[in-house]
Scaffold this active site. Structure first.
Site, PDB file in Angstrom:
ATOM      1  N   LYS A  14      13.101 -24.656 -13.477  1.00 10.01           N
ATOM      2  CA  LYS A  14      12.263 -23.663 -13.011  1.00 10.01           C
ATOM      3  C   LYS A  14      10.605 -24.184 -13.133  1.00 10.01           C
ATOM      4  O   LYS A  14       9.878 -23.989 -12.107  1.00 10.01           O
ATOM      5  CB  LYS A  14      12.298 -22.204 -13.365  1.00 10.01           C
ATOM      6  CG  LYS A  14      13.855 -21.621 -13.189  1.00 10.01           C
ATOM      7  CD  LYS A  14      13.938 -20.287 -13.558  1.00 10.01           C
ATOM      8  CE  LYS A  14      13.695 -19.829 -15.116  1.00 10.01           C
ATOM      9  NZ  LYS A  14      14.593 -20.636 -15.903  1.00 10.01           N
ATOM     10  N   ARG A  89      14.170 -10.955 -15.996  1.00  9.13           N
ATOM     11  CA  ARG A  89      15.278 -11.375 -16.601  1.00  9.13           C
ATOM     12  C   ARG A  89      16.204 -10.136 -17.142  1.00  9.13           C
ATOM     13  O   ARG A  89      17.100 -10.666 -17.667  1.00  9.13           O
ATOM     14  CB  ARG A  89      14.795 -12.167 -18.120  1.00  9.13           C
ATOM     15  CG  ARG A  89      14.754 -13.534 -17.898  1.00  9.13           C
ATOM     16  CD  ARG A  89      14.469 -14.002 -19.314  1.00  9.13           C
ATOM     17  NE  ARG A  89      14.504 -15.377 -19.894  1.00  9.13           N
ATOM     18  CZ  ARG A  89      13.730 -16.427 -19.733  1.00  9.13           C
ATOM     19  NH1 ARG A  89      12.883 -16.353 -19.154  1.00  9.13           N
ATOM     20  NH2 ARG A  89      14.129 -17.486 -20.366  1.00  9.13           N
ATOM     21  N   ARG A 128      14.608 -32.194 -23.423  1.00  7.14           N
ATOM     22  CA  ARG A 128      13.360 -31.721 -23.576  1.00  7.14           C
ATOM     23  C   ARG A 128      12.790 -31.298 -24.694  1.00  7.14           C
ATOM     24  O   ARG A 128      11.798 -31.803 -25.039  1.00  7.14           O
ATOM     25  CB  ARG A 128      13.277 -30.432 -22.725  1.00  7.14           C
ATOM     26  CG  ARG A 128      11.999 -29.888 -22.219  1.00  7.14           C
ATOM     27  CD  ARG A 128      11.912 -28.685 -21.208  1.00  7.14           C
ATOM     28  NE  ARG A 128      12.590 -27.390 -22.037  1.00  7.14           N
ATOM     29  CZ  ARG A 128      12.713 -26.398 -21.118  1.00  7.14           C
ATOM     30  NH1 ARG A 128      12.492 -26.181 -19.947  1.00  7.14           N
ATOM     31  NH2 ARG A 128      13.048 -25.357 -21.744  1.00  7.14           N
ATOM     32  N   ARG A 134       9.392 -27.652 -28.693  1.00  9.28           N
ATOM     33  CA  ARG A 134       9.777 -26.431 -28.681  1.00  9.28           C
ATOM     34  C   ARG A 134      11.246 -26.152 -29.536  1.00  9.28           C
ATOM     35  O   ARG A 134      12.023 -26.798 -29.177  1.00  9.28           O
ATOM     36  CB  ARG A 134      10.128 -25.919 -27.061  1.00  9.28           C
ATOM     37  CG  ARG A 134       9.104 -25.686 -26.253  1.00  9.28           C
ATOM     38  CD  ARG A 134       9.748 -25.065 -24.834  1.00  9.28           C
ATOM     39  NE  ARG A 134      10.421 -24.049 -24.946  1.00  9.28           N
ATOM     40  CZ  ARG A 134      10.672 -23.514 -23.674  1.00  9.28           C
ATOM     41  NH1 ARG A 134      10.510 -23.679 -22.637  1.00  9.28           N
ATOM     42  NH2 ARG A 134      11.710 -22.402 -23.924  1.00  9.28           N
ATOM     43  N   ARG A 146      20.874 -18.662 -25.739  1.00  9.21           N
ATOM     44  CA  ARG A 146      19.986 -18.405 -24.406  1.00  9.21           C
ATOM     45  C   ARG A 146      20.792 -18.282 -23.176  1.00  9.21           C
ATOM     46  O   ARG A 146      20.643 -17.473 -22.404  1.00  9.21           O
ATOM     47  CB  ARG A 146      18.916 -19.517 -24.359  1.00  9.21           C
ATOM     48  CG  ARG A 146      17.755 -19.290 -25.724  1.00  9.21           C
ATOM     49  CD  ARG A 146      16.825 -20.451 -25.603  1.00  9.21           C
ATOM     50  NE  ARG A 146      16.154 -20.977 -24.643  1.00  9.21           N
ATOM     51  CZ  ARG A 146      15.625 -22.316 -24.577  1.00  9.21           C
ATOM     52  NH1 ARG A 146      15.928 -23.093 -25.313  1.00  9.21           N
ATOM     53  NH2 ARG A 146      14.896 -22.450 -23.545  1.00  9.21           N
TER      54      ARG A 146
HETATM   55  P1  AMP Z   1      11.314 -19.561 -21.203  1.00 11.28           P
HETATM   56  O1  AMP Z   1      10.259 -20.485 -21.364  1.00 11.28           O
HETATM   57  O2  AMP Z   1      11.441 -19.009 -19.701  1.00 11.28           O
HETATM   58  O3  AMP Z   1      12.816 -20.728 -21.483  1.00 11.28           O
HETATM   59  O4  AMP Z   1      11.373 -18.467 -22.150  1.00 11.28           O
HETATM   60  C1  AMP Z   1      11.409 -19.015 -23.436  1.00 11.28           C
HETATM   61  C2  AMP Z   1      11.779 -17.539 -24.422  1.00 11.28           C
HETATM   62  O5  AMP Z   1      10.792 -16.505 -24.090  1.00 11.28           O
HETATM   63  C3  AMP Z   1      13.182 -16.853 -24.035  1.00 11.28           C
HETATM   64  O6  AMP Z   1      14.203 -17.390 -24.667  1.00 11.28           O
HETATM   65  C4  AMP Z   1      12.899 -15.357 -24.285  1.00 11.28           C
HETATM   66  O7  AMP Z   1      13.019 -15.508 -25.804  1.00 11.28           O
HETATM   67  C5  AMP Z   1      11.290 -15.475 -24.084  1.00 11.28           C
HETATM   68  N1  AMP Z   1      11.131 -14.670 -22.724  1.00 11.28           N
HETATM   69  C6  AMP Z   1      10.546 -15.400 -21.594  1.00 11.28           C
HETATM   70  N2  AMP Z   1      10.638 -14.856 -20.519  1.00 11.28           N
HETATM   71  C7  AMP Z   1      11.038 -13.214 -20.712  1.00 11.28           C
HETATM   72  C8  AMP Z   1      11.565 -12.389 -20.305  1.00 11.28           C
HETATM   73  N3  AMP Z   1      11.312 -12.097 -18.900  1.00 11.28           N
HETATM   74  N4  AMP Z   1      12.189 -11.417 -20.981  1.00 11.28           N
HETATM   75  C9  AMP Z   1      12.147 -11.439 -22.253  1.00 11.28           C
HETATM   76  N5  AMP Z   1      11.979 -12.363 -22.908  1.00 11.28           N
HETATM   77  C10 AMP Z   1      11.466 -13.627 -22.335  1.00 11.28           C
END
Ligand code: AMP
Length: 192
Positions: A14, A89, A128, A134, A146
């Site tokens: 994404k 989400r 990654r 990260r 996740r």
């Molecule tokens: P991402 O970079 O999108 O993989 O997000 C990393 C982490 O941020 C996720 O594993 C969640 O802990 C948190 N996170 C990101 N977006 C959301 C969302 N829309 N709702 C809740 N937690 C989120």
């Protein structure tokens, strides 16, 4: 105005594809994950609250996430449209986004999902994690959590948009350019 929701599990591409779409269609890219990481780097109250959830691979509570997103949209009056990456989400987030955008008269145009199987996701994320720094990409059990959280809480969001006739899925495996071409075909179909 085009508002895209780019959907898919962690590691489905994404972020990578959002950057290319942002450039081609002149849309503003909003990634809730990136916003949370910025808050964490700056050690804000929101960042401190989000950290404990992100470290475990759990979702940050809806109220915090929705507030942060609405705030970001409000402070982007120059945007010609948005790419939402990693949001919504949960069903509550999808409902909140619809309410917020409908009030503005600029509803979600389309949700495009990237389909990638779980083993490929784990492989990509561990890869990654080697240079992204990260922590949530470096531990296979956090990654698996996740993906599980995605399957349980996030997948139902697809049917929310499906009911509105706004959901499409494309194959998220192939070269970056091949996947980008599939996405562009879906974006170009919005107005045509
Ligand atoms: P991402 O970079 O999108 O993989 O997000 C990393 C982490 O941020 C996720 O594993 C969640 O802990 C948190 N996170 C990101 N977006 C959301 C969302 N829309 N709702 C809740 N937690 C989120």
């Amino acid at each position: 105005m085009i508002n895209l929701v780019l959907f898919g599990p962690p590691g489905s591409g994404k972020g990578t594809q959002s950057l290319k779409l942002q450039e081609k269609y002149q849309l503003m890219h909003i990634s809730t994950g990136d916003l949370f990481r910025k808050h964490m780097r700056e050690n804000t109250d929101l960042g401190k609250e989000a950290k404990s959830y992100i470290e475990k691979g759990d979702l940050v509570p809806d109220a915090v996430t929705i507030g942060m997103m609405n705030d970001k949209i409000e402070h982007s009056p120059e945007a010609k449209g948005f790419i939402f990456d990693g949001f919504p989400r949960t069903a509550a987030q999808a409902e909140a986004l619809d309410r917020f955008l409908n009030e503005k008269g600029t509803p979600v145009s389309k949700m495009i999902a990237l389909n990638v199987d779980d083993d490929e996701l784990v492989k990509r994320l561990l890869n990654r994690g080697k240079d992204s720094g990260r922590a949530d990409d470096q531990d296979e059990s956090i990654i698996r959590n996740r993906i599980e959280v995605y399957n349980e809480k996030t997948l139902p969001v697809a049917s929310f948009y499906e009911k509105q006739g706004k959901y499409v899925a494309v194959q998220g495996v192939g070269t970056i350019d091949e996947i980008f071409a599939r996405l562009c075909a879906e974006v170009d179909a919005i107005n045509g």
